[in-house]
Write a protein that holds these residues in place. Sequence first.
Motif, mmCIF file in Angstrom:
data_model
loop_
_atom_site.group_PDB
_atom_site.id
_atom_site.type_symbol
_atom_site.label_atom_id
_atom_site.label_comp_id
_atom_site.label_asym_id
_atom_site.label_seq_id
_atom_site.Cartn_x
_atom_site.Cartn_y
_atom_site.Cartn_z
ATOM 1 N N GLU B 236 -19.584 -1.257 40.209
ATOM 2 C CA GLU B 236 -20.335 -2.478 39.890
ATOM 3 C C GLU B 236 -21.603 -2.143 39.105
ATOM 4 O OE1 GLU B 236 -19.598 -5.685 40.872
ATOM 5 O OE2 GLU B 236 -17.703 -5.000 41.720
ATOM 6 N N PRO B 237 -22.047 -2.977 38.171
ATOM 7 C CA PRO B 237 -21.339 -4.167 37.702
ATOM 8 C C PRO B 237 -20.239 -3.778 36.706
ATOM 9 C CG PRO B 237 -23.359 -3.888 36.454
ATOM 10 C CD PRO B 237 -23.324 -2.769 37.456
ATOM 11 N N VAL B 238 -19.211 -4.619 36.593
ATOM 12 C CA VAL B 238 -18.166 -4.379 35.595
ATOM 13 C C VAL B 238 -18.733 -4.815 34.240
ATOM 14 C CG1 VAL B 238 -15.855 -5.008 34.830
ATOM 15 C CG2 VAL B 238 -16.339 -4.719 37.276
ATOM 16 N N ILE B 239 -18.844 -3.871 33.326
ATOM 17 C CA ILE B 239 -19.398 -4.206 32.002
ATOM 18 C C ILE B 239 -18.232 -4.494 31.064
ATOM 19 C CG2 ILE B 239 -20.790 -3.371 30.074
ATOM 20 C CD1 ILE B 239 -22.157 -1.542 32.319
ATOM 21 N N ASP B 240 -17.959 -5.773 30.878
ATOM 22 C CA ASP B 240 -16.880 -6.177 29.967
ATOM 23 C C ASP B 240 -17.447 -7.174 28.960
ATOM 24 O OD1 ASP B 240 -17.303 -8.388 31.535
ATOM 25 O OD2 ASP B 240 -15.377 -8.283 32.567
ATOM 26 N N ASN B 241 -16.580 -7.742 28.145
ATOM 27 C CA ASN B 241 -17.049 -8.674 27.112
ATOM 28 C C ASN B 241 -17.814 -9.844 27.714
ATOM 29 O OD1 ASN B 241 -16.208 -7.455 24.677
ATOM 30 N ND2 ASN B 241 -14.093 -7.948 25.220
ATOM 31 N N ALA B 242 -17.333 -10.337 28.859
ATOM 32 C CA ALA B 242 -17.970 -11.494 29.488
ATOM 33 C C ALA B 242 -19.384 -11.133 29.956
ATOM 34 C CB ALA B 242 -17.125 -11.973 30.667
ATOM 35 N N PHE B 243 -19.513 -9.973 30.587
ATOM 36 C CA PHE B 243 -20.819 -9.502 31.062
ATOM 37 C C PHE B 243 -21.788 -9.397 29.883
ATOM 38 C CE2 PHE B 243 -23.819 -6.014 31.704
ATOM 39 C CZ PHE B 243 -24.297 -6.222 32.986
#
Lengths: 78, 352
Positions: B236-243
């Motif tokens: 955590e945190p998941v760093i993806d496009n949404a983040f």
Amino acid sequence: MAVIKYFGAVAEITQCTEEHIEVKNETLSDILEHLFKKYELQQLPIHIALNANLVSIEAETAVANTDEIALLPPFAGG
Amino acid sequence: MIMNRYSRQINLPQVGISGQQKLTDAKVLVVGAGGLGCAVLPYLTSAGIGNIGIIDGDTVDETNLHRQTLYAEEDINLSKAKTAADHLKRNNSTVSIQTYEVFLNGKNALDIISKYDLVIDASDNLATRYLINDACVLLDKPFVHGSVHQFEGQVTVCNSQNGPTYRCLFPEANGNVQNCEEAGVLGTTVGIIGMLQANEAMKLILGIGELLSGKLLVYNSLTSLQHIFSFSKKQEPVIDNAFYAIKYLNSNVRNQSITEALQNGITLIDVRETGELPSVEHPNVLKLPLSALELNLDSLNPENTYAIFCQSGIRSKQAANILKQQQFKSIICITDGAEAISKLLKNEKSIH
């Protein structure tokens, strides 16, 4: 005695880079609570290493008198 | 002739012709041409890193000269990125140097970083450091972090071969963190830390030695002691496009430097408490202490853009959240803290 090491802005406040404390049955969070109160460190983002490993502050970790606790803030400058 | 130039490093069995080819093929972006950047860049250039990018929207200031050794007195007020590149090309005309005379921000970071294999975080504030981390994680690029506080420095290699990131080391937390302007710094300390970063970059490109991946090196230039702390990858945190989009793109809160805000003529809000020094008197500055901000919202127009500053960039973030909750359309957090204040003071002098 457990060794407490201070870095960066934390060492500036504590006015020393390390100190030794006698540990009886306190957990890591007990010790940190005591130090945060003693030096008023609440305003700093501080991360903790126990024996050179970064650990979660929330964990109820036992501390021995041979342990080394480091208070590490991130540095910003460059 | 080129091989002759690099013969002393090619002679190392760990480098050789194939290692030199790796350096020639490498593409390295240096974020920040300040104290750390000025230490990192000459060694990357002279070693023959084939493609170097320098991004910095700042100009040379007199107070930089004691530690930012790429600049001369005649360079004051000139672009750091361009001045640094001109200086470096005199050492090695065979390397390609691309300059970006802007600050790295959420909108340009992915585009710029995607052109490189490795990033050097030589920035001077935590907001940019987390941005570099998040963009590099999203693009799967390693980066070498370096930072300084007075006589101490930190170095670590992040996101190398899916290794731990800067957020695994230091999860984002509220609190007060000073930059060089506030805390003070000696040129040699920042030079040593920049050199350690350049060294990690060379090892990473050459594939030799042990990287400081999952390891934080903390160096103290007063005692010459160094400590190495280990840390592991966190989920955590998941760093993806949404983040990334929520944090940097869709938000009505943006980070900006004081230079940009002044250029755009935006109204500034000083959220420091009454009596905090230095006091800033400027036609574009409203004084609304954080403790009383919520009581004074009537004096602001939610349709306008406001740029908020404080001593270190922490309270400005808290103030921005208050305005955000009150549906203000456009809020800017000034990232450079006390440096913003000193630039404002300078600006104030030039007005009178």
